[in-house]
Design an enzyme around this catalytic site. Structure first.
Site, PDB file in Angstrom:
ATOM      1  N   GLY A   8     -12.027   8.682   3.044  1.00 27.82           N
ATOM      2  CA  GLY A   8     -13.310   8.784   3.739  1.00 27.82           C
ATOM      3  C   GLY A   8     -14.288   7.691   3.342  1.00 27.82           C
ATOM      4  N   GLY A  26     -12.275   3.246  -9.568  1.00 32.56           N
ATOM      5  CA  GLY A  26     -11.540   1.982  -9.507  1.00 32.56           C
ATOM      6  C   GLY A  26     -12.331   0.921  -8.751  1.00 32.56           C
ATOM      7  N   ASP A  27     -11.641  -0.146  -8.352  1.00 34.18           N
ATOM      8  CA  ASP A  27     -12.363  -1.246  -7.695  1.00 34.18           C
ATOM      9  C   ASP A  27     -13.024  -0.792  -6.395  1.00 34.18           C
ATOM     10  OD1 ASP A  27      -9.770  -1.035  -6.553  1.00 34.18           O
ATOM     11  OD2 ASP A  27      -9.884  -3.079  -5.796  1.00 34.18           O
ATOM     12  N   GLY A  28     -12.332   0.065  -5.634  1.00 34.14           N
ATOM     13  CA  GLY A  28     -12.880   0.559  -4.367  1.00 34.14           C
ATOM     14  C   GLY A  28     -14.120   1.408  -4.604  1.00 34.14           C
ATOM     15  N   THR A  68      -8.122   2.891 -13.498  1.00 35.26           N
ATOM     16  CA  THR A  68      -7.122   2.619 -12.463  1.00 35.26           C
ATOM     17  C   THR A  68      -5.763   2.402 -13.095  1.00 35.26           C
ATOM     18  OG1 THR A  68      -6.310   0.945 -10.900  1.00 35.26           O
ATOM     19  CG2 THR A  68      -7.883   0.178 -12.498  1.00 35.26           C
ATOM     20  N   ASP A 103      -3.704   0.738 -11.524  1.00 37.86           N
ATOM     21  CA  ASP A 103      -3.299  -0.548 -10.952  1.00 37.86           C
ATOM     22  C   ASP A 103      -3.820  -1.748 -11.754  1.00 37.86           C
ATOM     23  OD1 ASP A 103      -2.095   0.874  -8.954  1.00 37.86           O
ATOM     24  OD2 ASP A 103      -3.728   0.631  -7.527  1.00 37.86           O
ATOM     25  N   GLY A 159       1.047   0.081  -6.945  1.00 41.72           N
ATOM     26  CA  GLY A 159       0.426  -1.249  -6.951  1.00 41.72           C
ATOM     27  C   GLY A 159       0.415  -1.760  -5.536  1.00 41.72           C
ATOM     28  N   ARG A 160      -0.653  -1.389  -4.810  1.00 34.52           N
ATOM     29  CA  ARG A 160      -0.660  -1.745  -3.386  1.00 34.52           C
ATOM     30  C   ARG A 160      -1.046  -3.206  -3.157  1.00 34.52           C
ATOM     31  NH1 ARG A 160      -3.544   1.454   0.175  1.00 34.52           N
ATOM     32  NH2 ARG A 160      -2.591   3.272  -0.733  1.00 34.52           N
ATOM     33  N   HIS A 219       3.718   9.497  -7.706  1.00 41.26           N
ATOM     34  CA  HIS A 219       2.546  10.041  -8.398  1.00 41.26           C
ATOM     35  C   HIS A 219       2.841  10.521  -9.815  1.00 41.26           C
ATOM     36  CE1 HIS A 219       1.214   9.701  -4.308  1.00 41.26           C
ATOM     37  NE2 HIS A 219      -0.015   9.737  -4.771  1.00 41.26           N
TER      38      HIS A 219
HETATM   39  O1  F6P Z   1      -5.122   3.006  -6.307  1.00 44.40           O
HETATM   40  C1  F6P Z   1      -4.288   3.724  -7.121  1.00 44.40           C
HETATM   41  C2  F6P Z   1      -3.055   4.135  -6.423  1.00 44.40           C
HETATM   42  O2  F6P Z   1      -2.338   4.755  -7.428  1.00 44.40           O
HETATM   43  C3  F6P Z   1      -2.253   3.028  -5.720  1.00 44.40           C
HETATM   44  O3  F6P Z   1      -1.456   2.283  -6.562  1.00 44.40           O
HETATM   45  C4  F6P Z   1      -1.469   3.831  -4.722  1.00 44.40           C
HETATM   46  O4  F6P Z   1      -1.078   3.065  -3.617  1.00 44.40           O
HETATM   47  C5  F6P Z   1      -2.449   4.875  -4.338  1.00 44.40           C
HETATM   48  O5  F6P Z   1      -3.279   5.099  -5.431  1.00 44.40           O
HETATM   49  C6  F6P Z   1      -1.839   6.165  -3.853  1.00 44.40           C
HETATM   50  O6  F6P Z   1      -2.851   6.990  -3.432  1.00 44.40           O
HETATM   51  P1  F6P Z   1      -2.670   8.452  -2.865  1.00 44.40           P
HETATM   52  O7  F6P Z   1      -2.870   9.379  -4.032  1.00 44.40           O
HETATM   53  O8  F6P Z   1      -3.739   8.604  -1.863  1.00 44.40           O
HETATM   54  O9  F6P Z   1      -1.294   8.578  -2.292  1.00 44.40           O
END
Ligand code: F6P
Length: 366
Positions: A83, A119-121, A143, A145, A188-189, A288
């Site tokens: 969101g 995190g960065d976002g 993070t 990442d 690691g997106r 996860h």
């Molecule tokens: O930003 C952290 C992160 O762990 C990313 O590496 C990964 O793509 C993302 O979160 C996964 O998020 P979600 O919990 O929404 O699937």
């Protein structure tokens, strides 16, 4: 030290969870209560707890950390990573800017400042939200990442790294027993820090990260080299954000208002390797699992150092700062500078890549 009239602060977690968040909340609460005598409100589910109605919060005290769950992963406050508060999808289908609701929520709870763990976002989005709402804010980087800029450490990365390395240790034995090419897909997106650190620590021979293009021939050459060395197996680490040879994400899905979900590059590469007669490959997607578990000692130390420093910054009347670990010290940097850099990617001239290359690891066409 500036004298501020702080009586009550809020603390919230924002973005994907990781191990060590409860240790940050503990440090913030301890310092705020024991040093400054403030009240601490834990905001439930990130900015949602202040921007949506009813307001959701919980007064935190020292005794909240007596329970063993406060030592575990996850966040006792809940979090969201979906969101856009500036264009929030309302249940009736309309889109609303929640800045005023957020500001009113802060006012209603009489919070003098917010400590935001993200995190960065989150640094970018919640930082902007606080600025526009006129709410004093200090950020704490977390993070798995490791992609929050201007800090050498972030809460959560160390634990996730240990999990990836443990996975590689387990995969190595079965890889060696069955003479296979084992692929581990890690998170690691946009940045390959977790993949690269895991590959070095876990003794992988190939590591693919979003920052560096690769070729299938490059992978096959390394597998062949291993075969000639007499190694019956090879370990590969690949970051989920690595694209296919056609330049696409192997498998991506998303729901309205949610981040794109990556996954599938390990499967894709494994299929391609299996098509070659000489090699037998399997893949594991860690997913996860990397975000859970008991925080490592290092994540707890970082969390504690960051938490107390964030509260001291609030006490000094500072705002729009992010705490950071630089050169062995806990310090702070401006949120504006953090936002300017955006995502901290792997430095292709940096130490980690240099170590990998000196070990003969195939990291793509560099
Ligand atoms: O930003 C952290 C992160 O762990 C990313 O590496 C990964 O793509 C993302 O979160 C996964 O998020 P979600 O919990 O929404 O699937």
């Amino acid at each position: 030290m500036a004298t501020t009239k702080i009586k009550r602060i809020g603390v919230l977690t924002s973005g994907g969870d990781c191990a060590g968040l409860n240790a940050v909340i503990r440090a913030v609460t301890y310092r705020a209560i024991m040093k400054y005598g403030w009240e601490v409100y834990g905001i439930i589910d990130g900015t949602e707890g202040l921007a949506l109605r009813p307001l959701r919060w919980k007064k935190l005290g020292i005794s909240d950390f007596f329970a063993p769950f406060a030592r575990l992963g996850g966040t006792m406050l809940g979090t969201i990573n979906r969101g856009d508060p500036f264009a929030w999808q309302m249940p009736d289908g309309t889109v609303k800017n929640l800045t005023k609701d957020f500001k009113d929520g802060v006012k209603e709870l009489e919070l003098d400042a917010l400590v935001v763990i993200g995190g960065d976002g989150s640094m970018r989005i919640v930082g902007k939200l606080c600025k526009e709402a006129g709410v004093p804010m200090v950020g704490i980087p977390k993070t798995i990442d490791k992609d929050t800029p201007l800090t050498e450490h972030s809460v959560g990365f160390s634990t996730a790294l240990d999990i990836c390395v443990e996975a590689l240790d387990r995969l190595q034995t079965t890889a060696a027993s069955h003479h296979r090419v084992m692929i581990l897909e890690v998170m690691g997106r946009d940045a390959g820090h977790l993949a690269l650190h895991s590959a070095i620590a876990g003794g992988a021979e190939i590591c693919l990260i979003p920052e560096i293009p690769y070729t299938f021939q490059g992978i096959m050459d390394k597998l062949e080299e291993r075969r000639l060395q007499g190694a019956g197996y090879t370990l590969i680490v690949v970051a989920e954000g690595v694209k296919t040879l056609e330049g696409k994400n192997a498998s991506v899905s998303s729901k309205a208002g949610e981040n794109i979900r990556y996954g599938g590059i390990g499967h894709y590469l494994s299929n391609m390797i299996n098509e070659k007669d000489d090699f037998n490959s399997r893949f594991t997607v860690l997913g996860h699992v990397q975000r859970g578990g008991i925080p490592s000692s290092w994540d707890r130390i970082t969390a504690t150092g960051f938490g107390v420093h964030a509260v001291d910054l609030v006490a000094e009347g500072k705002s729009e700062r992010m705490v950071a670990w630089i050169g062995g010290k806990v310090t702070d940097v401006s949120m504006e500078d953090v936002a300017k850099v955006g995502t901290a990617k792997v430095n292709t001239q940096g130490e980690m890549l240099s170590i990998a290359l000196k070990m003969g690891m195939y990291v793509g066409e560099i």
